[in-house]
Design a protein around this motif. Sequence first.
Motif, PDB file in Angstrom:
ATOM      1  N   PRO A  41       0.848  -1.195   0.000  1.00 30.02           N
ATOM      2  CA  PRO A  41       0.000   0.000   0.000  1.00 30.02           C
ATOM      3  C   PRO A  41       0.883   1.244   0.000  1.00 30.02           C
ATOM      4  O   PRO A  41       1.943   1.260   0.640  1.00 30.02           O
ATOM      5  N   GLU A  42       0.473   2.266  -0.715  1.00 26.04           N
ATOM      6  CA  GLU A  42       1.221   3.505  -0.781  1.00 26.04           C
ATOM      7  C   GLU A  42       1.487   4.011   0.633  1.00 26.04           C
ATOM      8  O   GLU A  42       0.664   3.821   1.516  1.00 26.04           O
ATOM      9  N   ARG A  43       2.623   4.659   0.790  1.00 28.05           N
ATOM     10  CA  ARG A  43       3.020   5.083   2.125  1.00 28.05           C
ATOM     11  C   ARG A  43       1.929   5.904   2.809  1.00 28.05           C
ATOM     12  O   ARG A  43       1.702   5.813   3.996  1.00 28.05           O
TER      13      ARG A  43
ATOM     14  N   GLN B 251      -4.385   2.563  -2.675  1.00 29.66           N
ATOM     15  CA  GLN B 251      -3.471   2.755  -3.797  1.00 29.66           C
ATOM     16  C   GLN B 251      -2.161   2.081  -3.431  1.00 29.66           C
ATOM     17  O   GLN B 251      -1.776   2.051  -2.271  1.00 29.66           O
TER      18      GLN B 251
ATOM     19  N   ALA C 186       2.063   0.948  -4.296  1.00 30.02           N
ATOM     20  CA  ALA C 186       3.337   1.407  -4.851  1.00 30.02           C
ATOM     21  C   ALA C 186       4.359   0.292  -4.717  1.00 30.02           C
ATOM     22  O   ALA C 186       4.109  -0.711  -4.039  1.00 30.02           O
ATOM     23  N   MET C 187       5.512   0.486  -5.337  1.00 32.63           N
ATOM     24  CA  MET C 187       6.582  -0.495  -5.198  1.00 32.63           C
ATOM     25  C   MET C 187       7.227  -0.324  -3.829  1.00 32.63           C
ATOM     26  O   MET C 187       7.528   0.793  -3.416  1.00 32.63           O
ATOM     27  N   ASN C 188       7.422  -1.405  -3.127  1.00 31.60           N
ATOM     28  CA  ASN C 188       8.097  -1.376  -1.837  1.00 31.60           C
ATOM     29  C   ASN C 188       9.442  -0.652  -1.982  1.00 31.60           C
ATOM     30  O   ASN C 188      10.218  -0.971  -2.885  1.00 31.60           O
ATOM     31  N   GLU C 189       9.696   0.305  -1.100  1.00 29.36           N
ATOM     32  CA  GLU C 189      10.871   1.151  -1.318  1.00 29.36           C
ATOM     33  C   GLU C 189      12.204   0.396  -1.318  1.00 29.36           C
ATOM     34  O   GLU C 189      13.020   0.591  -2.231  1.00 29.36           O
TER      35      GLU C 189
ATOM     36  N   LYS D 297      11.342   1.489 -15.412  1.00 29.90           N
ATOM     37  CA  LYS D 297      12.615   2.011 -14.906  1.00 29.90           C
ATOM     38  C   LYS D 297      13.800   1.331 -15.569  1.00 29.90           C
ATOM     39  O   LYS D 297      14.929   1.759 -15.392  1.00 29.90           O
TER      40      LYS D 297
ATOM     41  N   GLN E 168      13.341  -5.430   3.478  1.00 28.89           N
ATOM     42  CA  GLN E 168      12.073  -5.781   4.117  1.00 28.89           C
ATOM     43  C   GLN E 168      10.963  -5.024   3.425  1.00 28.89           C
ATOM     44  O   GLN E 168      11.207  -4.116   2.645  1.00 28.89           O
TER      45      GLN E 168
ATOM     46  N   GLU F 204       7.440  -2.646   3.364  1.00 31.43           N
ATOM     47  CA  GLU F 204       6.922  -1.542   4.154  1.00 31.43           C
ATOM     48  C   GLU F 204       5.592  -1.894   4.804  1.00 31.43           C
ATOM     49  O   GLU F 204       5.150  -1.221   5.714  1.00 31.43           O
ATOM     50  N   ASP F 205       4.927  -2.939   4.329  1.00 35.21           N
ATOM     51  CA  ASP F 205       3.644  -3.272   4.956  1.00 35.21           C
ATOM     52  C   ASP F 205       3.818  -4.286   6.108  1.00 35.21           C
ATOM     53  O   ASP F 205       3.507  -4.001   7.240  1.00 35.21           O
TER      54      ASP F 205
ATOM     55  N   LEU G 137      17.756   6.642  -6.226  1.00 35.06           N
ATOM     56  CA  LEU G 137      16.742   6.043  -7.097  1.00 35.06           C
ATOM     57  C   LEU G 137      16.525   6.907  -8.324  1.00 35.06           C
ATOM     58  O   LEU G 137      16.666   8.124  -8.271  1.00 35.06           O
TER      59      LEU G 137
ATOM     60  N   ALA H  57      10.543   7.685 -12.382  1.00 39.51           N
ATOM     61  CA  ALA H  57       9.889   7.054 -13.533  1.00 39.51           C
ATOM     62  C   ALA H  57       9.650   8.096 -14.619  1.00 39.51           C
ATOM     63  O   ALA H  57       9.355   9.247 -14.317  1.00 39.51           O
TER      64      ALA H  57
END
Lengths: 261, 321, 628
Positions: free
Chosen positions: A11-13, A32, A34-37, A77, A119, A121-122, A190, A193
């Motif tokens: 899930p988005e931060r 929404q 997102a890609m895990n940071e 990317k 790891q 983020e969720d 990083l 995009a």
Amino acid sequence: MKIIVAIKQVPERDAQVHIDSSGQWIEEANLQYAMNEPDAYALEEALQLKEKAGGEVIVISTGPERVSQTIREALAKGADRAIHVVCDDLAARDALGVARLLAAAIQPESPDLLLTGLQSEDLGLGQTGVIVAELLGLPHASLILQVEIIAKEGSKAQIKARRELEEGWFQSIELPSPAVLTIQSGGNKLRYATLMGIKRAKTKEVRTVHAADLGVSAAPAVALEAITLPKKQKSTQILNGSAEEAAAALVEKLKFEARVL
Amino acid sequence: MRVLVILEERGGHISRTSWEAATAALRLAPMQEITAVVIGAQTELPAAEAAAKAFGKVIRVEHPLLAPYTSDGYCAALHQLIQQEGPTQVVFPHTYQVRDYAPALACRSGQALIGDVIEIADGPVFTRQLMQGRLNGSYRHAGNGPCFVSVQAGAFRAELPDAAAATPIETFTPAIDAAQIRTRPGEPFRGSAQTVDLGSAQWIVSVGRGIREAENLPLVQELATALGAELAASRPICDNGWLPMERQVGSSGQSVAPRLYLAVGISGAIQHLVGMKGSQCIVAINKDPDAPIFEVADYGIVGDLFEVVPALTEAVKAAKQ
Amino acid sequence: MIFALPTLAEPRHFSLAEKLLFLALAAASVWGFWRRFGVVLEKILEAKKDAGFHLFPIGRRGREFLWEVMCQAKVIRQRPLPGLAHAFVFWAFCAFALVTLNHCATILGIGFLDPDGFAGRCYFYFAAVFALACAVGILGLFVRRFLARPRWLGEKLSWESGLIALLIFALMATYLAAFFVSDKNPAAKALWWAHTLTLLAFLPVIPHTKHLHLVLSPVTVFLSRGGFSRIPPLSGDEDFGLVAGKDLTQLVSLQAYSCVECGRCTEHCPANNTGKRLNPKQIVLGLRGYLNEFGPSSDEPLLGKYNSQQAVFECTTCGACEFQCPVGIEHVPILVGLRRGAVNTGAWDDPHGAKLFLALERGSNALGFPLAERDRFIEKNALPLYDGTQEYCLWLGCMGGYDPKGREIILSLVRVMQHLGVTFGVLRKEKCTGDPVRRLGNDLLFQQLAESNMEALKQSKTKKIISICPHCVRTIQEDWKEYGTPPEIEHHSEFLARYADRLPQQQSREKIVFHDPCYLGRYRNVYDEPRAVVSLAGKLVEAPRHRERSFCCGAGGGLAFLGEETGERVSHNRAAELASTGASIVGAACPFCNTMFRDALAAQGAGAPQLLDIAQLAARTLPQDNST
Ligand SMILES: Cc1cc2nc3c(=O)[nH]c(=O)nc-3n(C[C@H](O)[C@H](O)[C@H](O)COP(=O)(O)OP(=O)(O)OC[C@H]3O[C@@H](n4cnc5c(N)ncnc54)[C@H](O)[C@@H]3O)c2cc1C
Ligand code: SF4
Ligand code: SF4
């Protein structure tokens, strides 16, 4: 060099998470994603390795249909192709279960290097990469900030990685390929995009594999019972008294409450 | 119940987080059913240290190939130990080292680690944080082998009964072959010390326009020294050339995330906040009770920095002795 | 009486040799003109068509043409003296069109204006008045260019300009002199030939020099995209903005060739005035140079030999250049187009820029704060949530949601709205409008933000938005249109002005200087409303540069997020100007201006004016307020 990067959609931060009626997971309807940071850092590391030494970057991700959006992002990317392990009951599997899926899907590709984020983020389990290494019988190193290929002989390479230790210490660690590294955030910058990347990604290959076809057990060794809201809320404590009193109170708090001294 | 607690050594002693993990294990079993495990190439001293507590027994897992630490070595050794001891639970402190090998070790027994646990309730039910601390999740062990648990640092207060009689100490020598160890770790080193590296600093004292003049900077420098902290600043200080640009924190300077960020005479403009909001603990000293910096601070002292900072320096020095 | 006035001498008889010579020279002159003009025209026509360009409705175009070209309104208004001089030259040229035609026709015996007839005589006098004014005007311009030499005309003296001035002056002088000789006098014929030769020499000079604008600029003005600083949509899967020559459109090419090198854009450019590399005139001339060398179908990157990436990313998108430009060049779409080309292809590698983009790719606001911080602010101040029943959806924006100063502005506005009994609510699911990424040229991210916001607004059934931020207002109202139908939006200055008569008037005579935000003034044409609010709280004073000529604070175009500027800070330049008015308060109407000036005024040292948003000024007039 053939590099596989395992990425997770989270899930988005800033997503507003609500506990669902079962009390065992969050409502997914309006979320929404997102890609895990840390995975984004793993991807970045892979792309930079490829830019330096050539080869192929393949991303793999497991999850339901919506995950394809994050896969597209990775292709945008700069990843070359992708494997989507379609799995609708990801939340019901534990770290071992997910790692088994990934390991089974990765095995036939025999990569030289497998990168994962440290790891997620969720769930924040921080185990997937290490378990996949164990399942595939590969050496691994975790908490990696930078990766370097120091020697190469045919398809065999010697890898040198910078590993973060606690309290500002580092270590470099060497291991032979094929190997698994779990990547810590912040080791690289990083890339953002781009529109061009997204357009180009449309033509790249995404192979789908169904979880059921991989023949791995879904029975968890660890079961999530319930999720709840934590009690504490952040607030500012103002320390009163004379300068000396306030200073003494602060040191006390820093030492025993915040534990940062 | 047979619980193994894997203790870690840090600077010649068993680490605080290890004692905390052992305390957490008390939620699973009484002291005499807990076995403390020390592991390494030489384990005599930590074993003695552990034996001072009332554990059921202490096991020294010793082998020359266990130093330096490698995941391969630890997994091989501990897996053999687990097979021999057949514990119901294995408890670790949730350190970087444990994160590196415990998941693989658990996997070898067909189990999954319940990591970074902050609470253990009857059942046992283990609580850990989800969504970066926005939610808690409670977990139960469902596998039919041992349950592997790692405990978050600071979640339990280390309180262990001392041993009344001598705690038995056993030695376990695992069979490890050098070829099994595939990784070659190097010596630990510090991040680049010569250049200012605020980004990886653990403690930062940051000074703002409240300091008034360059001549007053030694005041905060002393506090920084007492804390072992790096000195940083808001933009006006660097604009004036009182401190070099690379010490500026904020949107046009460095982004920092230390464990402690101490803001002295800084109002908390947005451009400053974006550079330090990720700090673990924020302390503000400002004479204006309405200064926005207090909004983001965990602790605040409303007062004149020229009085508070020297007092704080003294208090820190006293506490460090 | 009228017979006492001099008559224009017009020779009546020309030999065959003279006629042939004239025809040959005329042909050579037209050939000289076309040889260059044809090339230019070809390059313009060869360029790619403009996406989303519509000729109709033509009314706007007609009006702009009349006002800007025929009346020379912009030229005069923005530089009154030289502007007027220029206008006289222009009008004289218009008046001369008929005279010139007749002049050439005479040698072929088909002249249609009779110097002795009433109509002819009247017309010649009419033209003579303009010729006189033109001669004076051109002299004045000559003196300015070669003696006064303002900085923005460039370092180098332009010999072309001298030559042209000479030719124009000669044209007028030979015309006027012909009133003072009789047509029998051989001098009459000499004057005729002198006039003709000047004319024939003038024609080929036009396309070879910046006087090409004589021909092109009326077309440029007529065909302008319209809507101030409007960023055109991208067309198709291979359009990433202005990457190489093949991306230059017909309008951009036309504009590149229209520039008259007057330097008005540069004169007003905040970046150029504070020591940055960016020079908007050079951006336009750079494109012209590129077109001349590589042409409009080249793959050569546009950022390279002629324009630098650094310069392009120094633009605050304040629009001063575009507003000033007398020939209708639209700088901001060009600059943003070049940025799009660099960002959409990933060529722009800037640590601050990447940080901003990543913050918005992963989170909801440009500052990179967790959304929970905004929720805390909403809860702490018990702001009502928008549920579709209230009159306004109060848009917080990044600054209103997270910046301590922006929050103060929101809370002041809330107090005023509550005092007026106007209902409002805030959204939980608000994201950055995408303003900074739009101006920085990140179309992918902008689209994501615009669509996600429009979806949230649709779900909450929002009909009308009010915002404290001119950037939010502009982006929501204009830029979002590319991806859907945004709801109605209003800047709080417009709202407050509408209710001004229901707000108490303060008796204070405190001097307040108002700073026009670029995105409220030039972009939205709102100048009087904030002033009406300022006048409630004190005595309005004006800074030297105000209204349309207001000087940027330095924050726009995403620059607030890009770290340190090179050279002088734009905000410091402006803050010094505002402080120099002697006002005790600076009135702002944009949270970005506010954040820039908060910092810059503090750097002015003790005694600097206080900084307040117009919402705070309005709130001050309310009873029982002692907060500011
Ligand atoms: C584009 C842009 C980029 C910027 N980038 C940065 C950046 O990267 N980093 C940054 O820091 N700023 C940045 N700024 C500047 C920022 O907006 C603020 O101006 C700046 O952070 C203020 O610094 P300060 O808090 O030290 O000073 P001030 O805002 O003047 O605050 C001084 C504080 O000290 C307190 N004080 C005074 N005397 C005493 C005393 N005796 N004891 C205790 N407290 C006292 C006051 O109450 C006040 O709160 C930027 C600004 C802009 C416009
Ligand atoms: S928009 Fe403003 S900053 Fe940009 S070039 Fe034009 S005048 Fe300069
Ligand atoms: S772009 Fe416009 S304002 Fe600038 S020099 Fe050219 S004609 Fe003048």
